[in-house]
Motif scaffolding. Structure first.
Motif, PDB file in Angstrom:
ATOM      1  N   SER A  39       0.833  -1.203   0.000  1.00 44.59           N
ATOM      2  CA  SER A  39       0.000   0.000   0.000  1.00 44.59           C
ATOM      3  C   SER A  39       0.870   1.257   0.000  1.00 44.59           C
ATOM      4  CB  SER A  39      -0.876  -0.046   1.253  1.00 44.59           C
ATOM      5  OG  SER A  39      -1.732   1.048   1.242  1.00 44.59           O
ATOM      6  N   GLY A  40       0.512   2.211  -0.860  1.00 47.01           N
ATOM      7  CA  GLY A  40       1.215   3.490  -0.876  1.00 47.01           C
ATOM      8  C   GLY A  40       2.463   3.524  -1.742  1.00 47.01           C
ATOM      9  N   CYS A  41       2.739   2.435  -2.498  1.00 46.17           N
ATOM     10  CA  CYS A  41       3.988   2.399  -3.289  1.00 46.17           C
ATOM     11  C   CYS A  41       3.882   3.154  -4.597  1.00 46.17           C
ATOM     12  CB  CYS A  41       4.423   0.957  -3.536  1.00 46.17           C
ATOM     13  SG  CYS A  41       3.376   0.093  -4.717  1.00 46.17           S
ATOM     14  N   LYS A  43       1.347   2.516  -7.163  1.00 47.39           N
ATOM     15  CA  LYS A  43       0.815   1.791  -8.316  1.00 47.39           C
ATOM     16  C   LYS A  43      -0.446   2.434  -8.877  1.00 47.39           C
ATOM     17  CE  LYS A  43      -0.673  -1.774  -5.244  1.00 47.39           C
ATOM     18  NZ  LYS A  43      -0.354  -1.077  -3.972  1.00 47.39           N
ATOM     19  N   THR A  44      -1.375   2.827  -7.983  1.00 47.88           N
ATOM     20  CA  THR A  44      -2.608   3.451  -8.470  1.00 47.88           C
ATOM     21  C   THR A  44      -2.297   4.783  -9.152  1.00 47.88           C
ATOM     22  OG1 THR A  44      -3.951   2.380  -6.802  1.00 47.88           O
ATOM     23  CG2 THR A  44      -4.848   4.386  -7.741  1.00 47.88           C
ATOM     24  N   THR A  45      -1.380   5.541  -8.568  1.00 49.12           N
ATOM     25  CA  THR A  45      -1.004   6.819  -9.174  1.00 49.12           C
ATOM     26  C   THR A  45      -0.477   6.588 -10.592  1.00 49.12           C
ATOM     27  OG1 THR A  45      -0.473   7.731  -7.005  1.00 49.12           O
ATOM     28  CG2 THR A  45       0.509   8.826  -8.911  1.00 49.12           C
TER      29      THR A  45
HETATM   30  P1  ATP Z   1      -2.882   1.390  -2.336  1.00 48.70           P
HETATM   31  O1  ATP Z   1      -2.624  -0.054  -2.668  1.00 48.70           O
HETATM   32  O2  ATP Z   1      -3.038   1.646  -0.883  1.00 48.70           O
HETATM   33  O3  ATP Z   1      -3.943   2.015  -3.190  1.00 48.70           O
HETATM   34  P2  ATP Z   1      -0.853   2.522  -4.078  1.00 48.70           P
HETATM   35  O4  ATP Z   1       0.398   1.738  -4.232  1.00 48.70           O
HETATM   36  O5  ATP Z   1      -1.827   2.416  -5.164  1.00 48.70           O
HETATM   37  O6  ATP Z   1      -1.501   2.169  -2.687  1.00 48.70           O
HETATM   38  P3  ATP Z   1      -0.980   5.366  -4.415  1.00 48.70           P
HETATM   39  O7  ATP Z   1      -2.448   5.415  -4.174  1.00 48.70           O
HETATM   40  O8  ATP Z   1      -0.506   5.554  -5.800  1.00 48.70           O
HETATM   41  O9  ATP Z   1      -0.369   4.004  -3.844  1.00 48.70           O
HETATM   42  O10 ATP Z   1      -0.275   6.420  -3.443  1.00 48.70           O
HETATM   43  C1  ATP Z   1       1.113   6.666  -3.491  1.00 48.70           C
HETATM   44  C2  ATP Z   1       1.456   7.774  -2.494  1.00 48.70           C
HETATM   45  O11 ATP Z   1       0.869   9.004  -2.937  1.00 48.70           O
HETATM   46  C3  ATP Z   1       0.934   7.549  -1.090  1.00 48.70           C
HETATM   47  O12 ATP Z   1       1.902   8.034  -0.196  1.00 48.70           O
HETATM   48  C4  ATP Z   1      -0.333   8.376  -1.043  1.00 48.70           C
HETATM   49  O13 ATP Z   1      -0.596   8.811   0.267  1.00 48.70           O
HETATM   50  C5  ATP Z   1       0.018   9.542  -1.937  1.00 48.70           C
HETATM   51  N1  ATP Z   1      -1.163  10.103  -2.614  1.00 48.70           N
HETATM   52  C6  ATP Z   1      -2.052   9.449  -3.382  1.00 48.70           C
HETATM   53  N2  ATP Z   1      -3.004  10.289  -3.849  1.00 48.70           N
HETATM   54  C7  ATP Z   1      -2.705  11.513  -3.349  1.00 48.70           C
HETATM   55  C8  ATP Z   1      -3.300  12.833  -3.462  1.00 48.70           C
HETATM   56  N3  ATP Z   1      -4.393  13.015  -4.207  1.00 48.70           N
HETATM   57  N4  ATP Z   1      -2.704  13.833  -2.797  1.00 48.70           N
HETATM   58  C9  ATP Z   1      -1.589  13.659  -2.054  1.00 48.70           C
HETATM   59  N5  ATP Z   1      -0.982  12.458  -1.909  1.00 48.70           N
HETATM   60  C10 ATP Z   1      -1.525  11.405  -2.546  1.00 48.70           C
END
Ligand code: ATP
Length: 369
Positions: A39-41, A43-45
């Protein structure tokens, strides 16, 4: 052609969170790419930047040969399936699936053909008049995928599409999505935090941590040749065992020492340890649970790599048994046959297949092979 090119992509959110750092990847047409990591790495971004739902801070994104950094999501020829399905609750399944096409002014006959074709592929033809609330989780998931299919996109993006389903349905949908990928013969980019999904579905996996790509490769390659401790521990279940040890040389042979125990390294591994200057240094060794044996097996000509291990807990998982073991305070997991007689409290002879040992630099965590 639906190849994607991500070049030096960065994403910094307001408030200075850099969620993705220097992401580079060439995705071939028709590949099934999995972005996986905790979580938070980031991937979704990354997925949302490909979709156009998130602005790219710097770097270039190309779909085919076209630079799409500033192209609106609807003009990118992609379709995204979300974790929460994002269906319109007041619309029937048919209307949910056809809505996006109506907005694009596609003819009624063409819309009908596409919706019916997708419904057939997904086996939801009998649900066309229902509203989402009258569907099971798995059926909703199919409708959400159907809505993406009817757009006939070049690229499918999926963000944890199975995480709201129960374990059994998840396994079933996993296979169905793999089949769908073959049938549609288009590019899939799929986000998950579940290493099993990554291992079973992807043609290539991208393992991420703290916004950085750690390793890219086929599931098999990453499993066998993890580049560092993080990847080695993240991919594989039960996870790889890690033991803090020291490399030493005695009468021309290289050994691994921990807690007073000495294990001989196989010839090829010993060579690398010597060549890279790790003799006499602290290292971390990694060994997968299936490379430990609850018996005195003569392995690779090294009968001496046997250690007494205390059994803390045993778990029978149908066709195999997980043994949770303790060697002078070092905890290890072994994955052995269902017929294992080991029980809590026993002391067993544990054989290490030393030809399967990974060796990591203690400081950097990098695999030295
Ligand atoms: P998860 O599996 O929990 O969805 P992830 O790997 O998809 O995690 P992201 O959602 O891409 O991770 O988030 C990556 C980092 O960017 C995290 O530290 C998150 O807190 C931060 N982040 C995501 N969206 C935003 C936003 N809109 N504004 C500020 N920070 C954000």
């Amino acid at each position: 052609m639906a190849n994607l090119s991500l070049k030096h992509i960065y994403k910094t959110y307001a408030g200075n969170v850099t969620a993705v750092k220097d992401f580079n990847l060439e995705i071939e047409d028709k590949e099934f790419i999995i972005l996986v990591g905790p979580s938070g790495c980031g991937k979704t971004t990354t997925l949302r930047m490909i979709a156009g739902l998130e602005e790219i801070t710097s770097g270039e994104l190309l779909i085919g040969d076209r630079l799409v950094n500033d192209v609106a999501p609807k003009d990118r020829d992609i379709a995204m399936v979300f974790q929460n399905y994002a269906l319109y609750p007041h619309m029937s399944v048919y209307d949910n699936m056809s809505f996006g096409l109506k907005l694009r002014k596609i003819s009624k006959a063409e819309i009908d053909r596409r919706v019916k074709d997708a419904a057939k592929i997904l086996d939801i033809e009998h649900l066309m008049d229902r509203k989402p609330k009258a569907l099971s989780g798995g059926q909703r998931q199919r409708v959400a995928i159907g809505r993406a299919i009817v757009r006939e996109p070049k690229v499918f993006l999926m963000d944890e599409p199975l995480s709201n389903l129960d374990a059994k349905l998840r396994v079933q949908m996993r296979t169905e999505i793999s089949k769908l990928h073959k049938r549609l013969a288009t590019t899939f980019v799929y986000v998950t935090h579940d290493q099993t999904e990554a291992m079973t579905m992807g043609t290539r996996i991208v393992v991420m941590k703290d916004g950085l790509v750690q390793q890219v490769g086929s599931p098999q390659f990453i499993y066998n040749y993890p580049v560092n401790i993080f990847v080695a521990g993240f991919i594989g279940s039960p996870q790889m065992n890690f033991i803090e040890s020291r490399a030493m040389e005695k009468v021309g042979r290289v050994f691994i020492e921990f807690k007073g125990f000495i294990l001989p390294l196989s010839h090829d591994r010993a060579q690398v340890v010597k060549e890279k200057g790790y003799v006499g240094k602290d290292i971390v060794i990694g060994i997968r649970p299936e490379d430990l044996y609850d018996d005195e097996i003569f392995l690779n000509g090294h009968p001496e790599c046997i250690i007494n291990a205390g059994v803390d807990v045993t778990e029978l998982i149908g066709s195999e048994t997980y043994l949770y073991l303790n060697i002078s305070g070092v905890e290890l997991t072994a994955r052995v046959g269902a017929q294992s007689k080991a029980k809590p409290g026993d002391v067993i002879s544990l054989s290490f297949d030393m030809s399967m040992v990974h060796i990591f630099d203690k400081e950097t965590g990098q695999n030295i092979f």
